[in-house]
Design a protein around this motif. Structure first.
Motif, PDB file in Angstrom:
ATOM      1  N   SER A  83      51.852  18.881  61.914  1.00 53.48           N
ATOM      2  CA  SER A  83      51.534  19.935  60.909  1.00 53.48           C
ATOM      3  C   SER A  83      52.330  21.061  61.235  1.00 53.48           C
ATOM      4  CB  SER A  83      49.974  20.348  60.999  1.00 53.48           C
ATOM      5  OG  SER A  83      49.694  20.817  62.254  1.00 53.48           O
ATOM      6  N   GLN A  84      52.691  21.526  62.586  1.00 50.83           N
ATOM      7  CA  GLN A  84      53.521  22.712  62.694  1.00 50.83           C
ATOM      8  C   GLN A  84      54.927  22.469  62.602  1.00 50.83           C
ATOM      9  OE1 GLN A  84      51.962  25.630  63.174  1.00 50.83           O
ATOM     10  NE2 GLN A  84      50.412  24.315  62.595  1.00 50.83           N
ATOM     11  N   MET A  85      55.496  21.501  62.016  1.00 53.65           N
ATOM     12  CA  MET A  85      56.890  21.308  61.965  1.00 53.65           C
ATOM     13  C   MET A  85      57.347  22.324  61.097  1.00 53.65           C
ATOM     14  SD  MET A  85      59.487  19.610  62.926  1.00 53.65           S
ATOM     15  CE  MET A  85      59.254  17.897  63.875  1.00 53.65           C
ATOM     16  N   PRO A  86      57.189  22.728  60.084  1.00 54.53           N
ATOM     17  CA  PRO A  86      57.876  23.870  59.441  1.00 54.53           C
ATOM     18  C   PRO A  86      57.995  25.294  60.447  1.00 54.53           C
ATOM     19  CG  PRO A  86      56.087  22.887  57.858  1.00 54.53           C
ATOM     20  CD  PRO A  86      56.028  22.215  59.275  1.00 54.53           C
ATOM     21  N   MET A  87      57.090  25.368  61.069  1.00 49.40           N
ATOM     22  CA  MET A  87      57.011  26.661  61.999  1.00 49.40           C
ATOM     23  C   MET A  87      58.089  26.320  63.005  1.00 49.40           C
ATOM     24  SD  MET A  87      54.347  28.153  64.754  1.00 49.40           S
ATOM     25  CE  MET A  87      54.755  26.506  65.998  1.00 49.40           C
ATOM     26  N   VAL A 125      52.806  10.839  53.695  1.00 47.23           N
ATOM     27  CA  VAL A 125      52.355  11.664  52.569  1.00 47.23           C
ATOM     28  C   VAL A 125      51.863  10.442  51.587  1.00 47.23           C
ATOM     29  CG1 VAL A 125      52.933  13.317  50.781  1.00 47.23           C
ATOM     30  CG2 VAL A 125      53.915  13.444  53.029  1.00 47.23           C
ATOM     31  N   SER A 126      50.734  11.210  50.887  1.00 40.40           N
ATOM     32  CA  SER A 126      50.308  10.512  49.710  1.00 40.40           C
ATOM     33  C   SER A 126      50.015  11.486  48.862  1.00 40.40           C
ATOM     34  CB  SER A 126      49.313   9.292  49.864  1.00 40.40           C
ATOM     35  OG  SER A 126      48.257  10.052  49.984  1.00 40.40           O
ATOM     36  N   ASP A 144      54.335  22.299  44.146  1.00 45.86           N
ATOM     37  CA  ASP A 144      53.052  22.292  45.158  1.00 45.86           C
ATOM     38  C   ASP A 144      53.435  22.582  46.442  1.00 45.86           C
ATOM     39  OD1 ASP A 144      51.284  21.577  42.956  1.00 45.86           O
ATOM     40  OD2 ASP A 144      52.064  19.306  43.192  1.00 45.86           O
ATOM     41  N   THR A 145      52.425  23.160  47.201  1.00 49.82           N
ATOM     42  CA  THR A 145      52.375  23.480  48.463  1.00 49.82           C
ATOM     43  C   THR A 145      51.465  22.577  49.211  1.00 49.82           C
ATOM     44  OG1 THR A 145      53.248  25.863  48.295  1.00 49.82           O
ATOM     45  CG2 THR A 145      52.096  25.403  50.212  1.00 49.82           C
ATOM     46  N   LEU A 146      51.797  22.026  50.200  1.00 51.48           N
ATOM     47  CA  LEU A 146      50.993  21.113  51.073  1.00 51.48           C
ATOM     48  C   LEU A 146      50.728  21.629  52.436  1.00 51.48           C
ATOM     49  CD1 LEU A 146      52.088  17.582  50.030  1.00 51.48           C
ATOM     50  CD2 LEU A 146      50.599  19.118  48.818  1.00 51.48           C
ATOM     51  N   HIS A 147      49.759  21.314  53.125  1.00 54.39           N
ATOM     52  CA  HIS A 147      49.498  21.866  54.418  1.00 54.39           C
ATOM     53  C   HIS A 147      49.030  20.516  55.366  1.00 54.39           C
ATOM     54  CE1 HIS A 147      48.803  25.274  51.821  1.00 54.39           C
ATOM     55  NE2 HIS A 147      49.261  26.007  52.494  1.00 54.39           N
ATOM     56  N   GLY A 148      49.238  21.053  56.651  1.00 56.29           N
ATOM     57  CA  GLY A 148      48.444  19.847  57.490  1.00 56.29           C
ATOM     58  C   GLY A 148      49.418  18.917  57.940  1.00 56.29           C
ATOM     59  N   GLU A 149      48.847  17.976  58.934  1.00 54.38           N
ATOM     60  CA  GLU A 149      49.907  16.702  59.363  1.00 54.38           C
ATOM     61  C   GLU A 149      49.834  15.923  58.242  1.00 54.38           C
ATOM     62  OE1 GLU A 149      48.290  15.595  62.944  1.00 54.38           O
ATOM     63  OE2 GLU A 149      46.635  14.861  62.080  1.00 54.38           O
ATOM     64  N   PHE A 150      50.725  14.979  58.345  1.00 59.30           N
ATOM     65  CA  PHE A 150      50.858  13.687  57.376  1.00 59.30           C
ATOM     66  C   PHE A 150      50.856  12.464  58.224  1.00 59.30           C
ATOM     67  CE2 PHE A 150      53.588  17.166  55.079  1.00 59.30           C
ATOM     68  CZ  PHE A 150      52.500  17.468  54.372  1.00 59.30           C
ATOM     69  N   ASP A 177      48.951   9.511  56.585  1.00 60.16           N
ATOM     70  CA  ASP A 177      48.415   8.829  55.472  1.00 60.16           C
ATOM     71  C   ASP A 177      49.353   7.326  55.484  1.00 60.16           C
ATOM     72  OD1 ASP A 177      47.493   7.490  53.355  1.00 60.16           O
ATOM     73  OD2 ASP A 177      46.874   9.282  52.441  1.00 60.16           O
ATOM     74  N   GLY A 178      48.800   6.181  55.736  1.00 59.60           N
ATOM     75  CA  GLY A 178      49.624   4.862  55.701  1.00 59.60           C
ATOM     76  C   GLY A 178      49.408   4.213  54.210  1.00 59.60           C
ATOM     77  N   LYS A 179      49.063   5.164  53.031  1.00 55.63           N
ATOM     78  CA  LYS A 179      49.000   4.495  51.972  1.00 55.63           C
ATOM     79  C   LYS A 179      50.378   3.880  51.442  1.00 55.63           C
ATOM     80  CE  LYS A 179      47.363   5.125  47.229  1.00 55.63           C
ATOM     81  NZ  LYS A 179      46.539   5.846  46.293  1.00 55.63           N
ATOM     82  N   TYR A 180      51.358   4.372  51.744  1.00 59.94           N
ATOM     83  CA  TYR A 180      52.537   4.179  50.861  1.00 59.94           C
ATOM     84  C   TYR A 180      53.691   3.838  51.961  1.00 59.94           C
ATOM     85  CZ  TYR A 180      50.694   5.978  46.514  1.00 59.94           C
ATOM     86  OH  TYR A 180      49.878   6.233  45.461  1.00 59.94           O
ATOM     87  N   SER A 181      53.458   4.121  53.235  1.00 59.99           N
ATOM     88  CA  SER A 181      54.436   3.949  54.439  1.00 59.99           C
ATOM     89  C   SER A 181      53.657   3.496  55.605  1.00 59.99           C
ATOM     90  CB  SER A 181      55.490   4.925  54.447  1.00 59.99           C
ATOM     91  OG  SER A 181      54.992   5.915  54.749  1.00 59.99           O
ATOM     92  N   ARG A 182      54.058   2.663  56.191  1.00 65.17           N
ATOM     93  CA  ARG A 182      53.528   2.433  57.554  1.00 65.17           C
ATOM     94  C   ARG A 182      53.543   3.634  58.689  1.00 65.17           C
ATOM     95  NH1 ARG A 182      56.251  -2.403  56.609  1.00 65.17           N
ATOM     96  NH2 ARG A 182      57.640  -1.836  58.146  1.00 65.17           N
ATOM     97  N   VAL A 183      52.701   4.129  59.124  1.00 66.03           N
ATOM     98  CA  VAL A 183      52.766   5.191  60.108  1.00 66.03           C
ATOM     99  C   VAL A 183      52.499   4.740  61.706  1.00 66.03           C
ATOM    100  CG1 VAL A 183      52.404   7.062  58.576  1.00 66.03           C
ATOM    101  CG2 VAL A 183      50.396   5.891  59.620  1.00 66.03           C
ATOM    102  N   HIS A 184      52.169   3.500  61.957  1.00 67.96           N
ATOM    103  CA  HIS A 184      52.045   2.889  63.104  1.00 67.96           C
ATOM    104  C   HIS A 184      51.164   3.404  64.127  1.00 67.96           C
ATOM    105  CE1 HIS A 184      55.206   0.244  61.564  1.00 67.96           C
ATOM    106  NE2 HIS A 184      56.014   1.398  61.584  1.00 67.96           N
TER     107      HIS A 184
END
Length: 363
Positions: A130-134, A150-151, A263-269, A271-278
């Protein structure tokens, strides 16, 4: 209005995975030679992206140091796109200071050659912190490209959006909704080309907020596609409602910055809905992950503070020694390496490297 499809040549470079670093280095020498030959001999081929990590160049220069001047010339001309990272880190299993140093030393490597790519390019990290933009904003990076995590459950079904950290720092994101390899090995046969891209455009069209779309032309360890101009000519004939052209990621952001009401999104991503996050990698080789954390803590909370105090007492602060330790650690932080997704024999090698780091950090 025609849709503008930016075809961006690149390669994704895993230093080790189902192959060793040494095997990867053999492929790299051939690939780099072909890339430079294309850029030097063909002015119509605008640029090539070296996966956003300088470790690729370090491995290449180890074998061919005589080509450093050629690389520097291409980087300074904006033809060979390098950095900003040392390695393509995993964000979820490494510390914040490690991610910051990855950028710091990556920038340092790039400046010796020219200028780094000012994009937080993270095509294959297994989730986004979540803090990557910072962190990116601290290096005056205003853009990011990534794939996983992301989803629409995060608040948008679009592939272009702003991503904001808790402190208000934000970056403009171009998502890889189908990954970084949808343009790999594009076929020359028109029917096969159309059949393949028709499937992708259904997703790209749905996610786009305007007429700009991105088709990354590359894959893991993939050689440069020599016949790309033939492919582009066919694509422009097959799809008269689209304009295909070689481009670079910066050009994509120049266009989507003009789009309104993103749109503006917040937080960490994660979600494995569309791509494996292992997520299972957290349990993989806990001994090495724990050792890594101890080394990170030793570096940031013991070694460097002690060196700073010693400097105040008149001792020299040997930045070079610290950089050697950090850069070895950062190479261990590559997403496949840190996730311990590599084959067992390479994990044994990684364990030896981690022990070497522990020894250096406690010397």
């Amino acid at each position: 209005m025609k849709k503008r499809v930016h075809v961006v040549p690149h390669m994704h470079w895993d230093r080790e995975w189902y192959f060793s670093t040494e095997e990867s280095q053999i492929l790299l020498v051939n690939n780099m030679d072909e890339i430079m030959e294309m850029l030097e001999s063909n002015p119509d081929y605008p640029s090539y992206v070296l996966d956003g990590q300088t470790a690729v160049l370090e491995d290449y220069f180890e074998v061919k140091p005589e080509n450093k001047a050629r690389v520097r010339k291409l980087v300074q001309a904006g033809r060979l796109i390098v950095g900003p990272w040392v390695s393509q880190t995993d964000e979820m299993t490494t510390g914040a200071e490690s991610i910051t140093r990855n950028l710091l030393y990556g920038y340092k490597d790039c400046i010796e050659l020219g200028q780094p790519m000012a994009i937080g390019y993270i095509p294959d990290s297994f989730g986004q912190t979540s803090q990557m933009p910072m962190i990116l904003n601290q290096f005056d990076i205003q853009y990011s490209i990534f794939w996983r995590g992301v989803s629409e459950r995060h608040g948008t079904d679009k592939t272009e959006f702003y991503w904001e950290s808790d402190d208000g720092s934000r970056v403009l994101v171009q998502l890889f909704p189908l990954g970084y390899a949808i343009g790999k090995y594009l076929p020359t046969e028109p029917d096969a080309l159309k059949e393949r891209l028709d499937k992708y455009f259904k997703v790209l069209d749905k996610g786009a907020t305007g007429a700009t779309e991105l088709l990354p032309n590359g894959h893991d360890q993939m050689p440069i596609q020599q016949n790309i101009f033939e492919i582009l000519a066919q694509l422009n004939e097959i799809y008269p409602d689209r304009e295909f052209f070689l481009s670079r990621y910066e050009n994509v952001f120049e266009e989507i910055e003009k789009h309104e009401n993103l749109d503006t999104l917040h937080g960490e991503f994660i979600d494995g809905k569309y791509s494996r996050v292992h997520r299972s990698i957290f349990a993989q080789r806990q001994d090495l992950k724990a050792m890594n954390t101890r080394i990170e803590n030793k570096l940031t909370n013991v070694l460097e503070p002690l060196m700073s105090m010693a400097f105040d007492l008149g001792f020299s602060y040997e930045h070079g020694l610290v950089e050697v330790i950090w850069k070895l650690l950062l190479k261990n932080h590559a997403h496949d390496s840190m996730g311990r997704a590599a084959r067992t024999k390479f994990t044994v090698k990684s364990r030896r490297a981690t022990k070497k780091l522990r020894s250096a950090a406690t010397a």
